[in-house]
Write a protein that holds these residues in place. Structure first.
Motif, PDB file in Angstrom:
ATOM      1  N   MET A 195      16.314   4.289  39.355  1.00 38.18           N
ATOM      2  CA  MET A 195      17.568   3.834  39.972  1.00 38.18           C
ATOM      3  C   MET A 195      17.878   4.745  41.152  1.00 38.18           C
ATOM      4  O   MET A 195      17.746   5.967  41.054  1.00 38.18           O
ATOM      5  N   LEU A 196      18.292   4.145  42.259  1.00 41.76           N
ATOM      6  CA  LEU A 196      18.596   4.945  43.444  1.00 41.76           C
ATOM      7  C   LEU A 196      19.848   5.781  43.227  1.00 41.76           C
ATOM      8  O   LEU A 196      20.834   5.299  42.660  1.00 41.76           O
ATOM      9  N   LEU A 205      13.438  17.320  39.010  1.00 40.71           N
ATOM     10  CA  LEU A 205      13.086  16.273  39.982  1.00 40.71           C
ATOM     11  C   LEU A 205      14.261  15.328  40.217  1.00 40.71           C
ATOM     12  O   LEU A 205      14.489  14.877  41.344  1.00 40.71           O
ATOM     13  N   THR A 206      15.014  15.028  39.176  1.00 41.73           N
ATOM     14  CA  THR A 206      16.176  14.138  39.310  1.00 41.73           C
ATOM     15  C   THR A 206      17.186  14.717  40.291  1.00 41.73           C
ATOM     16  O   THR A 206      17.679  14.025  41.188  1.00 41.73           O
ATOM     17  N   ALA A 207      17.509  16.017  40.119  1.00 43.57           N
ATOM     18  CA  ALA A 207      18.494  16.649  41.004  1.00 43.57           C
ATOM     19  C   ALA A 207      17.953  16.764  42.425  1.00 43.57           C
ATOM     20  O   ALA A 207      18.655  16.455  43.404  1.00 43.57           O
ATOM     21  N   ASN A 208      16.702  17.195  42.573  1.00 40.97           N
ATOM     22  CA  ASN A 208      16.135  17.358  43.915  1.00 40.97           C
ATOM     23  C   ASN A 208      15.951  16.027  44.627  1.00 40.97           C
ATOM     24  O   ASN A 208      16.150  15.934  45.847  1.00 40.97           O
ATOM     25  N   ASN A 209      15.583  14.976  43.900  1.00 37.28           N
ATOM     26  CA  ASN A 209      15.450  13.658  44.535  1.00 37.28           C
ATOM     27  C   ASN A 209      16.788  13.153  45.055  1.00 37.28           C
ATOM     28  O   ASN A 209      16.853  12.532  46.120  1.00 37.28           O
ATOM     29  N   THR A 238      19.491  16.275  52.209  1.00 37.77           N
ATOM     30  CA  THR A 238      19.746  17.692  51.951  1.00 37.77           C
ATOM     31  C   THR A 238      18.469  18.316  51.397  1.00 37.77           C
ATOM     32  O   THR A 238      17.783  17.706  50.573  1.00 37.77           O
ATOM     33  N   ALA A 239      18.145  19.504  51.845  1.00 38.55           N
ATOM     34  CA  ALA A 239      16.911  20.161  51.407  1.00 38.55           C
ATOM     35  C   ALA A 239      16.918  20.363  49.897  1.00 38.55           C
ATOM     36  O   ALA A 239      17.928  20.779  49.317  1.00 38.55           O
TER      37      ALA A 239
END
Length: 361
Positions: free
Chosen positions: A54-55, A123-127, A134-135
């Motif tokens: 989900m986006l 990965l969820t937070a960084n994606n 945002t980096a």
């Protein structure tokens, strides 16, 4: 130096000599934090579930971005920890040997699953960060204060307790700043972390659930706690996280389930500050030790100075276990105000040193 202070300083010296770090970890496995499609598939298989397809929301508030950065920062720390813990077990490093009688295969399988699930969380937070241009947060190098499988699981239980409290603050901040679309993701992570915590507790011979209401925290305490285990200068971009990191507070000897005095210690930033505090040491009450436990109002206790050694301060305060049933996680902080404090965030706003982490069961 006061006799009590002498023995406490001797205790701290011995502890420092005996406590050797688990590892300095770099790089992470599985291509983290940027796994290839095939590596992601392997992570998902070990995690028993997938990275959400989900986006993320198209717009995330400034506070929401900080929330995601903190989650990623913490999850990468956990990924590094479980990676090294598994390596120590499989390589039969001294203190980490498990026999078949210990149900070795089940423990290794459980930790492998937890590692992969933490990778999914990171990965969820960084994606989501990348989705709003945002980096992503990059991993640091870490030093973990454990020397055996037993205290490694105890440490995992402790940092999970701190994270569960921090995620409460993150959830409320997300809702307050119009990021309600992120609260479902955070709630899913909280549930998963709670399941992990129950297993750690059973492993240590404790009942699975800690308290009816898990101790809350503030983002700054969660950030500062992980910062204690980061090797200085090793983070590529964690400085972009706009949260204050407090100077560390150490609990010298942990209390049991009783009301008692506890001794805490902290390092002053320079000798000038140390001289001023030493000069004023007879004026107990300039500093307070504040306890955050469960979902109750913070408890304020007067700090009494008992010793100085250079820039190292020793002080003691009452730990009022019986009056407040201080079970589970208690977050302690040295403040320059006696409050009263309405919540953990108000404590963080007045904190000088912390968090000290106490767990009583």
């Amino acid at each position: 130096m006061h006799l009590t202070a002498f023995f406490v300083f001797a205790f701290l010296f011995i502890q420092d000599c005996l406590a050797k770090p688990l590892a300095r970890v770099v790089p992470l496995q599985d291509g983290m934090p940027d796994p290839s499609p095939s590596q992601l598939l392997e992570i998902e298989q070990r995690a028993h579930g997938t990275l959400s397809n989900m986006l993320p929301p198209a717009n995330i508030s400034k506070a929401g971005i900080t929330n995601l950065q903190l989650i990623a920062f913490n999850e990468l720390f956990e990924v590094a920890f479980f990676k090294q813990l598994l390596a120590n077990i499989t390589n039969e490093v001294e203190g980490f040997f498990l026999s078949e009688d210990d149900d070795r295969d089940f423990i290794v399988d459980s930790l492998s699953t937890i590692l992969a699930q933490e990778e999914i969380h990171a990965l969820t937070a960084n994606n989501a960060l990348k989705h709003v241009m945002t980096a992503q947060v990059l991993p640091c190098n870490y030093s973990f204060p454990v020397t055996s499988i037993t205290n490694a699981i105890d440490f995992a239980s402790t940092f999970t307790s701190v994270m569960l409290g921090t995620l409460q603050d993150i959830t409320e901040i997300s809702a307050r700043n119009g990021d309600s679309a992120l609260t479902r993701v955070v709630a899913a992570i909280i549930g998963n972390q709670g399941e992990q915590q129950g297993w750690y507790r059973v492993f240590m011979g404790k009942v699975p659930s800690e308290t009816p209401m898990l101790t809350t925290s503030a983002r700054e305490f969660g950030f500062s706690y992980v910062e204690q285990f980061v090797l200085p200068g090793s983070c590529p971009n964690a400085s972009s996280i706009p949260l204050r990191a407090f100077l560390p507070l150490t609990i010298v000897e942990f209390p049991g389930p009783m009301t008692q005095d506890i001794v805490v210690t902290w390092e002053l930033p320079d000798m000038d500050t140390a001289r001023k505090l030493r000069y004023a040491k007879g004026k107990d009450g300039q500093f307070w030790l504040v306890y955050i436990n469960q979902l109750n109002l913070p408890i304020v206790e007067r700090l009494r100075f008992i010793g100085f050694d250079g820039t190292t301060v020793l002080a003691k305060a009452r730990f009022p276990y019986e009056e407040h049933l201080l079970n589970g996680l208690t977050i302690a902080a040295v403040t320059n105000s006696s409050g009263p404090f309405a919540n953990a965030n108000a404590v963080a706003a007045s904190t000088l040193y912390g968090p000290g982490v106490i767990i009583v069961n």
